[in-house]
Write a protein that holds these residues in place. Sequence first.
Motif, PDB file in Angstrom:
ATOM      1  N   ALA A  92      50.451  -9.467 -80.898  1.00 52.14           N
ATOM      2  CA  ALA A  92      51.354  -9.571 -79.750  1.00 52.14           C
ATOM      3  C   ALA A  92      52.803  -9.316 -80.169  1.00 52.14           C
ATOM      4  O   ALA A  92      53.577  -8.690 -79.426  1.00 52.14           O
ATOM      5  CB  ALA A  92      51.226 -10.947 -79.106  1.00 52.14           C
ATOM      6  N   THR A  93      53.166  -9.788 -81.352  1.00 51.96           N
ATOM      7  CA  THR A  93      54.522  -9.544 -81.857  1.00 51.96           C
ATOM      8  C   THR A  93      54.722  -8.055 -82.137  1.00 51.96           C
ATOM      9  O   THR A  93      55.774  -7.483 -81.809  1.00 51.96           O
ATOM     10  CB  THR A  93      54.775 -10.355 -83.141  1.00 51.96           C
ATOM     11  OG1 THR A  93      54.619 -11.753 -82.861  1.00 51.96           O
ATOM     12  CG2 THR A  93      56.175 -10.105 -83.674  1.00 51.96           C
ATOM     13  N   ILE A  94      53.729  -7.426 -82.742  1.00 53.18           N
ATOM     14  CA  ILE A  94      53.811  -5.980 -83.004  1.00 53.18           C
ATOM     15  C   ILE A  94      53.954  -5.214 -81.690  1.00 53.18           C
ATOM     16  O   ILE A  94      54.773  -4.284 -81.575  1.00 53.18           O
ATOM     17  CB  ILE A  94      52.571  -5.513 -83.781  1.00 53.18           C
ATOM     18  CG1 ILE A  94      52.567  -6.109 -85.185  1.00 53.18           C
ATOM     19  CG2 ILE A  94      52.522  -3.984 -83.848  1.00 53.18           C
ATOM     20  CD1 ILE A  94      51.302  -5.848 -85.974  1.00 53.18           C
ATOM     21  N   LYS A  95      53.178  -5.619 -80.707  1.00 57.89           N
ATOM     22  CA  LYS A  95      53.263  -4.977 -79.394  1.00 57.89           C
ATOM     23  C   LYS A  95      54.664  -5.117 -78.808  1.00 57.89           C
ATOM     24  O   LYS A  95      55.251  -4.145 -78.287  1.00 57.89           O
ATOM     25  CB  LYS A  95      52.230  -5.602 -78.459  1.00 57.89           C
ATOM     26  CG  LYS A  95      52.300  -5.088 -77.024  1.00 57.89           C
ATOM     27  CD  LYS A  95      51.340  -5.868 -76.134  1.00 57.89           C
ATOM     28  CE  LYS A  95      51.516  -5.490 -74.671  1.00 57.89           C
ATOM     29  NZ  LYS A  95      50.640  -6.280 -73.770  1.00 57.89           N
ATOM     30  N   SER A  96      55.207  -6.331 -78.864  1.00 57.70           N
ATOM     31  CA  SER A  96      56.544  -6.579 -78.328  1.00 57.70           C
ATOM     32  C   SER A  96      57.603  -5.734 -79.054  1.00 57.70           C
ATOM     33  O   SER A  96      58.511  -5.169 -78.424  1.00 57.70           O
ATOM     34  CB  SER A  96      56.882  -8.062 -78.454  1.00 57.70           C
ATOM     35  OG  SER A  96      58.188  -8.326 -78.016  1.00 57.70           O
ATOM     36  N   ASN A  97      57.460  -5.630 -80.389  1.00 56.37           N
ATOM     37  CA  ASN A  97      58.402  -4.820 -81.165  1.00 56.37           C
ATOM     38  C   ASN A  97      58.334  -3.350 -80.771  1.00 56.37           C
ATOM     39  O   ASN A  97      59.360  -2.662 -80.644  1.00 56.37           O
ATOM     40  CB  ASN A  97      58.125  -4.975 -82.656  1.00 56.37           C
ATOM     41  CG  ASN A  97      58.622  -6.293 -83.209  1.00 56.37           C
ATOM     42  OD1 ASN A  97      58.894  -7.217 -82.455  1.00 56.37           O
ATOM     43  ND2 ASN A  97      58.720  -6.396 -84.525  1.00 56.37           N
ATOM     44  N   ASP A 203      51.996   6.053 -78.561  1.00 58.61           N
ATOM     45  CA  ASP A 203      50.595   6.067 -78.992  1.00 58.61           C
ATOM     46  C   ASP A 203      50.221   4.774 -79.703  1.00 58.61           C
ATOM     47  O   ASP A 203      49.173   4.174 -79.428  1.00 58.61           O
ATOM     48  CB  ASP A 203      50.372   7.256 -79.921  1.00 58.61           C
ATOM     49  CG  ASP A 203      48.938   7.329 -80.426  1.00 58.61           C
ATOM     50  OD1 ASP A 203      48.021   7.529 -79.594  1.00 58.61           O
ATOM     51  OD2 ASP A 203      48.726   7.174 -81.643  1.00 58.61           O
ATOM     52  N   LYS A 204      51.089   4.305 -80.603  1.00 56.93           N
ATOM     53  CA  LYS A 204      50.815   3.072 -81.343  1.00 56.93           C
ATOM     54  C   LYS A 204      50.863   1.862 -80.408  1.00 56.93           C
ATOM     55  O   LYS A 204      50.089   0.914 -80.568  1.00 56.93           O
ATOM     56  CB  LYS A 204      51.822   2.909 -82.487  1.00 56.93           C
ATOM     57  CG  LYS A 204      51.759   4.038 -83.513  1.00 56.93           C
ATOM     58  CD  LYS A 204      52.783   3.864 -84.595  1.00 56.93           C
ATOM     59  CE  LYS A 204      53.012   5.151 -85.379  1.00 56.93           C
ATOM     60  NZ  LYS A 204      51.811   5.814 -85.857  1.00 56.93           N
ATOM     61  N   LEU A 205      51.753   1.910 -79.421  1.00 52.82           N
ATOM     62  CA  LEU A 205      51.839   0.833 -78.439  1.00 52.82           C
ATOM     63  C   LEU A 205      50.548   0.751 -77.622  1.00 52.82           C
ATOM     64  O   LEU A 205      50.036  -0.347 -77.360  1.00 52.82           O
ATOM     65  CB  LEU A 205      53.044   1.048 -77.524  1.00 52.82           C
ATOM     66  CG  LEU A 205      53.218   0.030 -76.390  1.00 52.82           C
ATOM     67  CD1 LEU A 205      53.337  -1.391 -76.925  1.00 52.82           C
ATOM     68  CD2 LEU A 205      54.443   0.397 -75.542  1.00 52.82           C
ATOM     69  N   GLY A 206      49.998   1.892 -77.249  1.00 52.59           N
ATOM     70  CA  GLY A 206      48.756   1.903 -76.485  1.00 52.59           C
ATOM     71  C   GLY A 206      47.604   1.306 -77.280  1.00 52.59           C
ATOM     72  O   GLY A 206      46.831   0.480 -76.756  1.00 52.59           O
ATOM     73  N   SER A 207      47.484   1.679 -78.545  1.00 52.26           N
ATOM     74  CA  SER A 207      46.411   1.139 -79.397  1.00 52.26           C
ATOM     75  C   SER A 207      46.583  -0.363 -79.615  1.00 52.26           C
ATOM     76  O   SER A 207      45.615  -1.125 -79.575  1.00 52.26           O
ATOM     77  CB  SER A 207      46.414   1.863 -80.753  1.00 52.26           C
ATOM     78  OG  SER A 207      46.155   3.234 -80.597  1.00 52.26           O
TER      79      SER A 207
END
Length: 271
Positions: A92-97, A203-207
């Motif tokens: 979730a933190t990676i997604k937020s970043n 792309d990375k956000l979607g994954s």
Amino acid sequence: MALSDYERSLLIDTSMQLMQQSLLSNFLFQSGPVGQSLRDMMLAPRNVVPRTNPFDEAITGTLRADVRTTLQNSANVSEAAAMVGIANESVATIKSNLEEMKAIIESISTTPTAAQTSTYDSLRSEILSLIPQTEYNGISLLDGTKWDTDQIDANGNVYIQAYKNGGFNLNFQDFNALNFTELTSANLNNSTDRATELARVTDKLGSTTIINDIYTNRQSGLEYQAENLKGQSELLEQAVEARRQQPTNSVEDILLNLLLRDTGSLLDTSS
């Protein structure tokens, strides 16, 4: 009056049975713990629960073992839910970043400011540090380079004992595969590079979003399963208590019945 051969035989047989009963009764009722148990049983009120029951003990022993196993499996599944929860917090933190990094790119019109560049690099660095640092009890949950151990296999599977005779694999995703190292603020200086960088971040956000959703649902499902297993253990515990409150013949009862049947009866009722 002289006794007939039949009468003498009956008298001898009867005397032998009475003597045998007397010898056995004296031995059983006066010697050792078995005799003590028999005396207690004979002298106690009839509503006293028998001391032992091999059949009930076997059943309740199995039920108690099932209770312990089910409780342990519930704890295992709860631990699995905690593992997924820890991994999901980092995801979730990676997604937020990534969402912030995308917003920074989209906000740049010509060239990035120093603050935008610094923030972008900081967000990327946090992602790269989260991947190797996300662990549960020494098990790396996002870094595939630390897999292939006794606890987690090379494909990110952790085996969870969840049933009496089996379990399931809990799978984790290797975030190194998303290649966050290719993201850099150096690509923000011109429109062509920014477009490329934006496509990579998107792309990375979607994954990451997909994995985040999977982990969220997985954690919820595991918590529900753990509660179900705990409920099963409580039902088994109730079965144990019910079995205790409905005893049948005890060992002492069986022994006494055999004694009276084989030595205490003057009439053979077996035929």
